[in-house]
Design a protein around this motif. Structure first.
Motif, PDB file in Angstrom:
ATOM      1  N   LEU A 337      32.473  40.333  41.343  1.00  0.00           N
ATOM      2  CA  LEU A 337      33.507  40.934  40.699  1.00  0.00           C
ATOM      3  C   LEU A 337      33.914  40.665  39.435  1.00  0.00           C
ATOM      4  N   ALA A 338      33.476  39.152  39.123  1.00  0.00           N
ATOM      5  CA  ALA A 338      33.694  38.790  37.775  1.00  0.00           C
ATOM      6  C   ALA A 338      32.424  38.690  36.756  1.00  0.00           C
ATOM      7  N   ALA A 339      31.504  39.669  37.181  1.00  0.00           N
ATOM      8  CA  ALA A 339      30.417  39.929  36.398  1.00  0.00           C
ATOM      9  C   ALA A 339      30.862  40.893  35.090  1.00  0.00           C
ATOM     10  N   GLY A 340      30.265  40.530  33.906  1.00  0.00           N
ATOM     11  CA  GLY A 340      30.468  41.221  32.876  1.00  0.00           C
ATOM     12  C   GLY A 340      31.769  40.681  31.975  1.00  0.00           C
ATOM     13  N   LYS A 341      32.277  41.370  31.276  1.00  0.00           N
ATOM     14  CA  LYS A 341      33.297  40.874  30.421  1.00  0.00           C
ATOM     15  C   LYS A 341      34.744  40.802  31.101  1.00  0.00           C
ATOM     16  N   THR A 342      35.273  39.758  31.272  1.00  0.00           N
ATOM     17  CA  THR A 342      36.551  39.421  31.834  1.00  0.00           C
ATOM     18  C   THR A 342      37.516  38.806  30.807  1.00  0.00           C
ATOM     19  N   TRP A 343      38.822  39.105  31.244  1.00  0.00           N
ATOM     20  CA  TRP A 343      39.690  38.329  30.227  1.00  0.00           C
ATOM     21  C   TRP A 343      40.886  37.724  31.061  1.00  0.00           C
ATOM     22  N   VAL A 345      44.882  36.469  31.606  1.00  0.00           N
ATOM     23  CA  VAL A 345      46.186  36.573  31.272  1.00  0.00           C
ATOM     24  C   VAL A 345      47.194  35.310  31.933  1.00  0.00           C
ATOM     25  N   GLY A 346      47.550  34.566  30.957  1.00  0.00           N
ATOM     26  CA  GLY A 346      48.166  33.393  31.575  1.00  0.00           C
ATOM     27  C   GLY A 346      49.495  33.731  32.018  1.00  0.00           C
ATOM     28  N   GLU A 347      50.318  32.704  32.250  1.00  0.00           N
ATOM     29  CA  GLU A 347      51.496  32.897  32.757  1.00  0.00           C
ATOM     30  C   GLU A 347      52.661  33.401  31.615  1.00  0.00           C
ATOM     31  N   ALA A 348      52.378  32.823  30.575  1.00  0.00           N
ATOM     32  CA  ALA A 348      53.090  33.080  29.247  1.00  0.00           C
ATOM     33  C   ALA A 348      52.953  34.403  28.667  1.00  0.00           C
ATOM     34  N   ALA A 349      51.817  34.781  27.948  1.00  0.00           N
ATOM     35  CA  ALA A 349      51.786  36.045  27.337  1.00  0.00           C
ATOM     36  C   ALA A 349      50.454  36.798  27.667  1.00  0.00           C
ATOM     37  N   ALA A 350      50.353  37.931  27.074  1.00  0.00           N
ATOM     38  CA  ALA A 350      48.800  38.571  26.959  1.00  0.00           C
ATOM     39  C   ALA A 350      48.031  37.684  26.192  1.00  0.00           C
ATOM     40  N   GLY A 351      46.635  38.085  26.141  1.00  0.00           N
ATOM     41  CA  GLY A 351      45.761  37.485  25.481  1.00  0.00           C
ATOM     42  C   GLY A 351      45.989  37.530  23.662  1.00  0.00           C
ATOM     43  N   THR A 352      45.249  36.966  23.211  1.00  0.00           N
ATOM     44  CA  THR A 352      45.472  36.814  21.875  1.00  0.00           C
ATOM     45  C   THR A 352      45.048  38.263  21.056  1.00  0.00           C
TER      46      THR A 352
ATOM     47  N   THR B 248      42.684  37.069  36.173  1.00  0.00           N
ATOM     48  CA  THR B 248      41.550  37.288  35.537  1.00  0.00           C
ATOM     49  C   THR B 248      41.409  38.866  35.664  1.00  0.00           C
ATOM     50  N   TYR B 249      41.187  39.330  34.706  1.00  0.00           N
ATOM     51  CA  TYR B 249      40.933  41.029  34.661  1.00  0.00           C
ATOM     52  C   TYR B 249      39.498  41.556  34.072  1.00  0.00           C
ATOM     53  N   ARG B 250      39.228  42.462  34.514  1.00  0.00           N
ATOM     54  CA  ARG B 250      37.975  43.237  33.814  1.00  0.00           C
ATOM     55  C   ARG B 250      38.236  44.589  33.975  1.00  0.00           C
ATOM     56  N   THR B 251      37.484  45.380  33.216  1.00  0.00           N
ATOM     57  CA  THR B 251      37.557  46.778  33.184  1.00  0.00           C
ATOM     58  C   THR B 251      36.818  47.340  34.322  1.00  0.00           C
ATOM     59  N   LEU B 252      37.573  48.381  35.069  1.00  0.00           N
ATOM     60  CA  LEU B 252      36.772  48.860  36.401  1.00  0.00           C
ATOM     61  C   LEU B 252      36.930  50.517  36.180  1.00  0.00           C
ATOM     62  N   THR B 253      35.691  51.036  36.363  1.00  0.00           N
ATOM     63  CA  THR B 253      35.877  52.621  36.463  1.00  0.00           C
ATOM     64  C   THR B 253      35.930  52.790  38.173  1.00  0.00           C
ATOM     65  N   GLY B 254      35.971  54.022  38.623  1.00  0.00           N
ATOM     66  CA  GLY B 254      36.185  54.298  39.843  1.00  0.00           C
ATOM     67  C   GLY B 254      34.726  54.021  40.711  1.00  0.00           C
ATOM     68  N   ILE B 255      33.796  54.333  39.826  1.00  0.00           N
ATOM     69  CA  ILE B 255      32.411  53.972  40.421  1.00  0.00           C
ATOM     70  C   ILE B 255      32.573  52.826  40.776  1.00  0.00           C
ATOM     71  N   ASP B 256      32.792  51.871  39.734  1.00  0.00           N
ATOM     72  CA  ASP B 256      32.495  50.410  39.846  1.00  0.00           C
ATOM     73  C   ASP B 256      33.509  50.015  41.214  1.00  0.00           C
ATOM     74  N   GLY B 257      34.651  50.495  41.212  1.00  0.00           N
ATOM     75  CA  GLY B 257      35.583  50.276  42.448  1.00  0.00           C
ATOM     76  C   GLY B 257      34.980  50.594  43.551  1.00  0.00           C
ATOM     77  N   MET B 258      34.147  51.665  43.792  1.00  0.00           N
ATOM     78  CA  MET B 258      33.609  51.877  45.034  1.00  0.00           C
ATOM     79  C   MET B 258      32.319  50.937  45.360  1.00  0.00           C
ATOM     80  N   VAL B 259      31.477  50.597  44.199  1.00  0.00           N
ATOM     81  CA  VAL B 259      30.428  49.654  44.387  1.00  0.00           C
ATOM     82  C   VAL B 259      30.698  48.345  44.782  1.00  0.00           C
ATOM     83  N   GLU B 427      40.048  51.516  34.021  1.00  0.00           N
ATOM     84  CA  GLU B 427      41.340  50.699  33.826  1.00  0.00           C
ATOM     85  C   GLU B 427      41.087  49.227  33.803  1.00  0.00           C
ATOM     86  N   PRO B 428      42.207  48.378  33.332  1.00  0.00           N
ATOM     87  CA  PRO B 428      41.954  47.001  33.321  1.00  0.00           C
ATOM     88  C   PRO B 428      42.400  46.633  35.059  1.00  0.00           C
ATOM     89  N   TRP B 429      41.647  45.898  35.624  1.00  0.00           N
ATOM     90  CA  TRP B 429      41.754  45.583  37.200  1.00  0.00           C
ATOM     91  C   TRP B 429      41.695  44.000  37.239  1.00  0.00           C
TER      92      TRP B 429
END
Lengths: 354, 627
Positions: A337-343, A345-352, B248-259, B427-429
């Protein structure tokens, strides 16, 4: 009840000599036409299963639709009577999920060569570890007698009243073309031959294809009489033995000599006790020879029975790159789930934002 | 040079904004399919996400793999809406259009709103390019673009000048022009170039001069905006980041969501995943995504055809795995008989249909929700099964897990509907906490004593899932009608009635366990209820939010469960004068509901153009009923 073997309450081991054909027999009434060749095939299969010694709980029979597809109901193993032609695909899925099972697929010439020809071809070329047995009666029995892809040209049937204009498919040749590594042929009534062929098929790791010429007493009676008839079979068929000269005939006085330049077979006389120098020795690993043998037929040549081709190779499970038996765990999932680019968001505000 | 103010309009024309300096912005990149437009889009998305923007993206690429360069049918585009929390679609109309060649301008200009900013590569608008796109005169010079704010820049020349000193060939230098354009757009939205520069360095690790050339182009585009003092559209400059839930967020497509949802279903159940599929657009991407997880415990099988894909998945389930098959429209039609078998044999199976425009080959890359009837009814005999629909990329993850839970708990095949829009939109997920995801219980503790393959759990009506290899539980399944309990072949008339009733009753048990229907947005009662399913959620929700904010009595209810339908629908319908059923087909759900709820006044809002609803379309249709 659906659990057939009260005497197996204490499970048999794979050592298995104590198993008998009865251990693979259900209490279901066998419903084929009286005189159907499938009875003899069923008997041979049960005997081979007992001899092979796998627990009935580890044996699976998958079938499609047709007379032969009733097999699973009559065998006290796991079984799945599926839909027309698709049994090899279902069985591939079974084998993927549990490579340790002894999986048999039973389909007639309609199931395997017609509606399911595609699946047969791919199960063979993938070398999925399946025992594919095809009772071939060269007719559609369950739908009442239409010609099948294995029927002889000219066969009159309800759907070919003027005689079929189609050429029949040669199943063994088709299997060779698909890349099968085990191809054998026998016939329903040859109880001194069929069990040995089935046993070899079961022992082969990879896809084993066995064509069993089978008499349909109602719609195509006598189609394979020359093969099945005790009086005729010795002269009309050649029983192959790996490493042995290809000799046949009631008096063992005929041999098969291969002309490797033209890729043809011819019958040669075999001297009384003398040398058989121009009789070719069967080599079941020889693809060219198997191709010639698969094509031999009446009137000029005997039909080849036994193991035409046997050249083991890695089966589908061994070829696959995935990690068999492994299941994703939660830690792995969290990583995915966390593979690739993640960012974050803290309690206070959005990312920089720069 | 760029000093005239841009006309300030809502990006979603037809609905209000909360203030002039607020609101989302829509950017569309367009060029030849060889121009790296999708790369550009994904880099801009990443940068937007890291800047804290809410967003929704949608790629629009040609069906042809390698269309002739410069032609209109070879145009590839990527659209993104960025802004605050309210971004739920990729945007109706475009605020900033980047057109890298004449064909891209021709095919995308209609999306640009009047007064919108058009950035074009002047160098690409030479005679040959204009001819290929079918322009008789150069649109950059003939006044035809007077209604827009045109920035015709020599992007190719400027890119060459920036990139050549990095030691690349002239051709290699010119291919960096997409990054030049990206640099300019980054400058306009005050976004950080560093993540893209880092990506270039790693992507071209073996050709550092290529990385350097592209980075130089990126910087040059950025500098161009700065030194020419290119005043960005004030509203766009003021696009505010969203304030999403911490996490913690990531970008997710519908395909990603299914996978990822399927991977999660495997982890939560402990069942090995067997994804069996035949390549088909747009579902293939699920197969690609899962095939990468072979080492992690996922089995994928590229079958010889759609039927083999479905039946192999059934075989895998029979043998105790989690059998899944995925496809798009035409493949769904081919799987019908196999779904009947899975229903009859009562085996768990998940079937994903990423719907596309039909019939037949139709428009493989375009969205449509026209497989609903097929999903609900497309089997011979009475073969009821659950049908769920994913409302977006993130919802795909949740929906497919629920489908797996339902399939295993009730021993039934489950169809999950997605579509070409949800599949490719991103979308951000927010990453879920894996430790707290509920497990999927698999009951393999089956007593051999008195075992019958069709003896049911009184609660769920599920039969026991005994699998080959288990001691003392050998049994036979089949498509032939089977005796309730023993599973033996049965042609008994009363037994067939009983089994048919039981198969239907299973869906009633599933319904009883579903959460009741709920109006998610707008007013709980009133004039109009907007009812939708699947990928129309974003547009419906946005439109209803706006109308409700204006004081209209309108609500929005979105269905995930199409079969069985959730409880409470009749009560909710009764609270509104009219129910507008919005769907990308000619009224399949509306017709279905009208039969079930004859007392309710349903009206259809339908569209079958291969394009998703715009917010404006929904807004206009709902206003008609509200006035």
């Amino acid at each position: 009840m659906n659990v057939m073997n009260p005497d197996l309450a204490a499970p048999a081991t794979d050592a298995g000599p104590q198993l008998t054909a009865r251990d693979f027999t259900t209490d279901q009434e066998v419903r084929w036409c009286p005189g159907c060749g499938d009875y003899a095939i069923l008997k041979a299969v049960r005997g081979v299963l007992a001899e092979a010694g796998r627990r009935p709980d580890d044996v699976v029979f998958i079938s499609g639709i047709g007379c032969a597809a009733r097999f699973p109901y009559y065998l006290a193993s796991y079984g799945f009577h599926t839909i027309h032609g698709r049994a090899p695909a279902v069985a591939t899925g079974v084998k993927m999920a549990n490579p340790d099972l002894d999986v048999w697929v039973v389909g007639g010439d309609g199931d395997f060569l017609s509606i399911g020809g595609n699946h047969l071809m791919h199960a063979l070329r993938r070398n999925v570890d399946l025992n594919l047995i095809m009772p071939n009666n060269a007719v559609y029995g369950l739908t009442k007698g239409q010609y099948s892809p294995a029927s002889a040209t000219g066969m009159r049937s309800p759907s070919s009243p003027g005689g079929s204009v189609e050429a029949p498919v040669n199943a063994a040749l088709l299997a060779l073309g698909a890349g099968a590594r085990f191809i054998a042929r026998s016939a329903d009534t040859l109880q001194d031959h069929l069990p040995g062929v089935l046993k070899a098929a079961q022992a082969h790791r990879g896809a084993s294809f066995v064509e069993i010429l089978q008499n349909c007493v109602v719609f195509n009676d006598g189609a394979f009489e020359a093969v099945r008839d005790k009086g005729l079979t010795a002269d009309r068929t050649l029983r192959l033995e790996h490493g042995q000269p290809m000799i046949f005939g009631k008096d063992r006085d005929k041999g098969i000599a291969i002309d490797w330049q033209t890729g043809t077979a011819r019958v040669v006389p075999v001297g009384d006790g003398g040398p058989v120098y121009d009789v070719t020795v069967h080599d079941q690993t020889n693809l060219a020879l198997a191709t010639i043998l698969a094509r031999m037929d009446a009137p000029d040549l005997p039909l080849a029975l036994g193991v035409l081709y046997h050249a083991p190779a890695d089966d589908f499970t061994a070829q696959r790159a995935d990690a068999p038996g492994r299941v994703i765990d939660r830690a792995t999932l969290a990583g995915l789930l966390a593979a690739g680019k993640t960012w974050t968001v803290g309690e206070a505000a959005a990312g920089t934002q720069t | 040079m760029l000093d005239q103010p841009i006309a300030l309009e809502s990006s979603d024309s037809g609905h209000s904004e909360s203030g002039p300096s607020q609101g989302p912005a829509v950017v569309r990149f367009a060029g030849d399919s060889g121009d790296g437009i999708q790369t550009l889009g994904s880099e801009f998305t990443k940068s937007s996400a890291l800047s804290g923007h809410g967003f929704m993206t949608f790629p629009d690429f040609p069906a042809e793999i390698r269309a002739p360069a410069g032609t209109t049918f070879g145009v590839s585009a990527f659209q993104i809406q960025i802004g605050g929390d309210r971004v739920k679609t990729h945007g109706d109309t475009v605020d900033v259009l980047v057109a890298l060649n004449p064909a891209a301008l021709k095919t995308n200009l209609a999306a640009l709103r009047p007064g919108g900013l058009l950035i074009a590569d002047r160098d690409a608008f030479a005679k040959r390019g204009l001819e290929k796109a079918g322009y008789a005169a150069n649109p950059l010079e003939d006044g035809s673009l007077d209604g827009y704010r045109l920035e015709a820049i020599e992007i190719s020349r400027l890119t060459r000048e920036a990139a050549l000193p990095q030691g690349v060939t002239k051709k290699e230098a010119e291919t960096a022009r997409n990054f030049w354009a990206l640099g300019l757009v980054y400058w306009m939205f005050s976004q950080d170039r560093a993540p893209t520069a880092a990506w270039l360095t790693s992507k071209f690790a073996k050709r550092p001069e290529i990385a350097a050339a592209n980075t130089a182009a990126l910087d040059a585009g950025h500098t161009y905006g700065d030194v020419t003092d290119m005043a960005p559209p004030p509203r766009l400059r003021a696009v505010t980041p969203s304030s999403p839930r911490p996490g913690t967020y990531r970008t997710l497509t519908g395909i990603d969501g299914m996978v990822l949802g399927l991977a999660a279903a495997s982890a939560l159940s402990g069942l090995r995943l067997h994804y069996c599929s035949y390549p088909i657009t747009p579902a293939s991407a699920i197969l690609h995504g899962l095939a990468k997880l072979g080492g992690e415990g996922v089995a994928t099988f590229q079958a010889e055809d759609e039927i083999a894909a479905a039946t192999a998945a059934i075989g895998a389930s029979f043998a105790g795995g989690l059998g899944v098959t995925g496809t798009s429209g035409p493949g769904m039609a081919l799987k019908a008989e196999a779904l009947g078998l899975a229903t009859a044999a009562e085996l768990p199976l998940i079937v994903i249909d990423v719907q596309r425009a039909g019939p037949s080959t139709g428009m493989p890359t375009k969205v449509e929700q026209a497989d609903l009837n097929l999903a609900l009814h497309g089997r011979h005999g009475e073969a009821p099964l659950p049908v769920f629909a994913a409302a977006g990329p993130g919802d795909s993850f949740d929906t497919v897990i629920e489908a797996a839970r339902t399939a295993v708990t009730y021993m039934t095949p489950v169809i999950v509907l997605s579509d070409a829009y949800t599949a490719n939109a991103a979308e951000p997920w927010r990453l879920p906490d894996v430790a707290t995801l509920a497990g999927i219980a698999v009951d393999r503790d089956i007593d051999a004593d008195g075992f019958h393959p069709f003896r049911r759990d009184p609660e769920s009506l599920a039969r026991p899932w005994a699998v080959p290899g288990m001691t003392g539980l050998a049994h036979r399944l089949g498509g032939i009608e089977r005796s309730s309990g023993s599973g033996h072949i049965s042609y008994d008339p009363d037994n067939h009635q009983e089994m048919t009733d039981l198969r239907a009753a299973k869906l009633d048990r599933i319904r009883a366990a579903l959460p009741p229907a709920k109006v998610s947005t707008g007013t709980d009662a009133g004039r109009v209820l907007a009812l939708g399913w699947g990928s129309t959620q974003g547009a419906l929700k946005t439109a209803v939010e706006d109308l409700a904010a204006e004081g209209h009595a309108v609500g929005h209810l979105h269905l995930r469960h199409l079969s069985p339908l959730p409880r409470g629908l009749a009560e909710i319908f009764a609270l509104y004068d009219e129910v507008v059923v919005a769907e990308l087909n000619s009224g399949q759900l509306r017709t279905h509901l009208q039969g079930l709820f004859p007392q309710v006044s349903f009206r259809g809002l339908t569209k079958v153009t291969g394009q998703p609803f715009t917010v404006a379309e929904i807004d206009a249709a709902l206003r008609e009923d509200l006035s």
